[in-house]
Scaffold this motif. Structure first.
Motif, PDB file in Angstrom:
ATOM      1  N   LEU A 195       8.968 -11.510-129.744  1.00 16.40           N
ATOM      2  CA  LEU A 195       9.877 -12.409-129.047  1.00 16.40           C
ATOM      3  C   LEU A 195       9.222 -13.744-128.733  1.00 16.40           C
ATOM      4  CD1 LEU A 195      11.560  -9.944-126.556  1.00 16.40           C
ATOM      5  CD2 LEU A 195      12.564 -10.987-128.567  1.00 16.40           C
ATOM      6  N   VAL A 196       7.898 -13.752-128.689  1.00 17.54           N
ATOM      7  CA  VAL A 196       7.232 -14.985-128.306  1.00 17.54           C
ATOM      8  C   VAL A 196       6.950 -15.792-129.563  1.00 17.54           C
ATOM      9  CG1 VAL A 196       5.340 -15.985-127.017  1.00 17.54           C
ATOM     10  CG2 VAL A 196       6.217 -13.753-126.403  1.00 17.54           C
ATOM     11  N   LEU A 197       7.971 -16.465-130.012  1.00 19.82           N
ATOM     12  CA  LEU A 197       7.814 -17.267-131.208  1.00 19.82           C
ATOM     13  C   LEU A 197       7.545 -18.692-130.784  1.00 19.82           C
ATOM     14  CD1 LEU A 197      10.910 -15.913-133.054  1.00 19.82           C
ATOM     15  CD2 LEU A 197       8.554 -15.314-133.469  1.00 19.82           C
ATOM     16  N   GLY A 212       3.835  -3.755-126.586  1.00 16.95           N
ATOM     17  CA  GLY A 212       5.074  -4.228-127.167  1.00 16.95           C
ATOM     18  C   GLY A 212       4.983  -4.987-128.462  1.00 16.95           C
ATOM     19  N   ALA A 213       5.216  -4.314-129.563  1.00 15.68           N
ATOM     20  CA  ALA A 213       5.351  -5.041-130.807  1.00 15.68           C
ATOM     21  C   ALA A 213       6.551  -5.972-130.703  1.00 15.68           C
ATOM     22  CB  ALA A 213       5.551  -4.070-131.969  1.00 15.68           C
ATOM     23  N   LEU A 214       7.601  -5.467-130.094  1.00 14.79           N
ATOM     24  CA  LEU A 214       8.815  -6.261-129.991  1.00 14.79           C
ATOM     25  C   LEU A 214       8.589  -7.420-129.037  1.00 14.79           C
ATOM     26  CD1 LEU A 214      11.818  -6.182-130.958  1.00 14.79           C
ATOM     27  CD2 LEU A 214      12.291  -5.466-128.622  1.00 14.79           C
ATOM     28  N   ALA A 215       7.965  -7.139-127.917  1.00 17.89           N
ATOM     29  CA  ALA A 215       7.724  -8.189-126.939  1.00 17.89           C
ATOM     30  C   ALA A 215       6.936  -9.323-127.585  1.00 17.89           C
ATOM     31  CB  ALA A 215       6.959  -7.637-125.737  1.00 17.89           C
ATOM     32  N   ASP A 258      16.045 -14.850-133.504  1.00 19.21           N
ATOM     33  CA  ASP A 258      14.659 -14.962-133.992  1.00 19.21           C
ATOM     34  C   ASP A 258      14.530 -15.873-135.211  1.00 19.21           C
ATOM     35  OD1 ASP A 258      13.621 -13.401-132.062  1.00 19.21           O
ATOM     36  OD2 ASP A 258      13.271 -11.630-133.310  1.00 19.21           O
ATOM     37  N   LEU A 288      15.407 -19.646-134.253  1.00 18.40           N
ATOM     38  CA  LEU A 288      14.708 -20.359-133.180  1.00 18.40           C
ATOM     39  C   LEU A 288      13.698 -21.425-133.649  1.00 18.40           C
ATOM     40  CD1 LEU A 288      14.041 -17.808-130.321  1.00 18.40           C
ATOM     41  CD2 LEU A 288      15.227 -19.985-130.128  1.00 18.40           C
ATOM     42  N   ARG A 339      13.351  -8.302-119.189  1.00 16.26           N
ATOM     43  CA  ARG A 339      12.215  -8.834-119.961  1.00 16.26           C
ATOM     44  C   ARG A 339      10.931  -8.783-119.147  1.00 16.26           C
ATOM     45  NH1 ARG A 339      11.162 -13.982-122.851  1.00 16.26           N
ATOM     46  NH2 ARG A 339      10.212 -14.499-120.874  1.00 16.26           N
ATOM     47  N   LEU A 377       7.114 -22.723-131.622  1.00 16.38           N
ATOM     48  CA  LEU A 377       7.632 -23.676-132.586  1.00 16.38           C
ATOM     49  C   LEU A 377       6.481 -24.192-133.427  1.00 16.38           C
ATOM     50  CD1 LEU A 377      10.357 -25.050-133.112  1.00 16.38           C
ATOM     51  CD2 LEU A 377       9.560 -26.917-131.702  1.00 16.38           C
TER      52      LEU A 377
END
Lengths: 328, 188
Positions: A101-103, A95-98, A55, A58, A20, A105
């Motif tokens: 990943l940063v969701l 990074g679209a994916l990266a 995802d 979370l 990561r 709350l």
């Protein structure tokens, strides 16, 4: 077979964690590990899919509150920009994916949509690109907060900051961007939006959008920009060069008479620094292009001559003062 | 040309990236497609100088590969509903599967919550910082005053607990019914 299935899973997991934030050497070693045995790729894909499946769950999970004894070094100084060590500007851009990943709350205010919505926030100076579907891409500038809906790729909300939207048109399901009580409905387009507490700016490079403040409708076409004063409920539409829309992505900021105050806000977002303007020159118009490719916050004084100002640093804030004003 | 750094790394790294994509399971033409779209993106996006450029490119290749795979599955589902809408033909819809999917999703959530609640508090906190807040291992280590390898141990522990609980869940609720599998595979 020298390794058992559970050993292999654990090894794959350790790669997944390390990569990561892995560097060149980690990735090279990972490729070599994959090459050792076809089972490795399979074990890794399984771990990756497991992680991806988290995802959706979370935002609804409850984590134990951190121990009160633990000081919170970041939250402690409210007004300072987040420390630069957290995010590198360039690292976020790929990074679209990266970014996915940063969701963060997000709590209650979303009513029945609650669980499917998620928030993405960028630190000052950071930039991220989100792919909502194959034809729709959103790039968040620094210091920006947006909310998306996992179940509805045609929805986005801009809470504050700036973002560039490349939206695929679909008559059946128009893309809607919400901002406070206003919304923008696309007619297939590339457009940029800046949302500030009392101001909204929209610039359209391709296609058209429909800006709808409080139920009204202002159509905007390619080559037009609009500046709305959201408190007074006024909007001004003027022409803009297509090529300059979203130019902040390339770390170039172009202006055709915008007030210095706005330029300072834009610079702050791109550079990740707090920049304020002396009230005496806040409304001075700025013309031309500022290339901030090689500018880091410590080099902000280099902009002084281009902007015809004097740069003074007070604490963590840079202040732009009149070039020939009285010295304090 | 300070902004062409990534592109300059990309060209010589292309064979390595091709090998990597093939190792990840991409078909030869799929891998070529991915590399081509990477080249185009890099040419137009002008990033600033990046340290660890190969890591950046590997990561980008991984993202593209996953988007490709997950996008395929999504597109197929979309095409099916499009056909239904265009043909005006009502596919016989059994309401049971969607109710079951909802049930499984809520069971999945319940299961995960159980795993997290059962974790040592520090493990759960480190997992949250890493996975939900996106904080790098190094920063977590510095903030908590522990080593990076200790952080990675906590993370591996947390993920293993989740994996094991999931395996048990899958065995009990039958095969090929897990949300994770919907991302990569096509169900008829």
């Amino acid at each position: 077979m020298t390794e058992t299935a559970s050993d292999l899973t654990e090894t794959a997991l350790r790669w997944h964690i390390r990569l990561r934030n892995g560097g060149d050497a980690d990735w090279d070693a990972f490729a070599d590990w994959l090459a050792q045995n076809p089972d490795h790729a399979e074990a890794y894909a399984e771990v990756e899919a497991m992680d991806h499946a988290l995802d959706s769950a979370l935002p609804d999970l409850h984590f134990p509150a951190p121990q009160p004894a633990e000081p919170q070094p970041v939250a402690a100084n409210d007004d300072a920009p987040a420390p630069a060590r957290r995010w590198r500007w360039a690292a976020g851009a790929g990074g679209a994916l990266a970014a996915g990943l940063v969701l963060a709350l997000v709590g209650g205010p979303f009513g029945e949509h609650g669980s499917s919505r998620y928030q993405i926030t960028t630190a000052p100076g950071e930039s991220r690109t989100i792919d909502l579907d194959a034809g729709t891409q959103i790039t968040l500038n620094g210091d920006t907060q947006m909310v998306f809906d996992r179940k509805d790729a045609r929805f986005a909300r801009l809470d504050h900051g700036e973002a560039l939207f490349a939206v695929q048109h679909d008559t059946q399901h128009p893309f809607t961007l919400e901002m406070g009580t206003s919304r923008i409905v696309d007619i297939g387009t590339l457009f940029n939006v800046v949302s500030l507490p009392d101001q909204t700016r929209i610039a359209v490079a391709e296609g058209a959008v429909d800006y709808r403040p409080d139920g009204q409708s202002i159509p905007l076409h390619a080559g037009q920009q609009m500046q709305a004063d959201t408190a007074a409920g006024t909007a001004r539409v003027s022409p803009i060069d297509h090529d300059t829309v979203g130019s902040w992505r390339h770390r170039r900021l172009s202006y055709d008479g915008s007030p210095l105050e706005q330029v300072a806000q834009d610079l702050g977002r791109v550079l990740g620094a707090a920049i304020r303007v002396d009230a005496r020159i806040a409304h001075r118009p700025v013309f031309g292009t500022i290339d901030v490719q090689d500018i880091t916050p410590v080099r902000i004084p280099l902009l002084a001559s281009a902007l015809n100002v004097r740069v003074v640093k007070q604490g963590k804030t840079w202040i732009l003062k009149p070039a020939h004003g009285p010295t304090p | 040309m300070p902004d062409s750094g990534l592109l300059q790394t990309f060209l010589p790294a292309r064979p390595e990236l091709l090998r990597f994509l093939r190792l990840r399971g991409a078909m030869p033409d799929e891998a070529e497609d991915i590399l081509q779209s990477m080249g185009l993106k890099l040419a137009e996006q002008e990033t600033g100088p990046v340290d660890q450029p190969r890591a950046y490119l590997y990561r980008m290749a991984t993202n593209e590969f996953l988007l490709h795979r997950r996008g395929d599955a999504r597109r197929r589902r979309r095409d099916e509903s499009w056909v239904d809408a265009q043909s005006g033909f009502m596919r016989e819809v059994d309401p049971q599967p969607s109710a079951e999917t909802v049930l499984i999703a809520s069971q999945h959530l319940h299961l995960l919550q159980g795993v997290i609640t059962a974790m040592p508090e520090r493990t759960a906190t480190i997992f949250r910082l890493f996975r939900l807040d996106g904080v790098p291992q190094k920063t977590i280590a510095a903030d908590l005053g522990i080593s990076v390898s200790a952080v990675e141990k906590h993370l591996a522990r947390a993920y293993l607990d989740i994996l094991q609980a999931r395996k048990k869940f899958d065995e009990e609720s039958g095969p090929a019914r897990h949300p994770a599998h919907e991302q990569g595979h096509h169900h008829d």
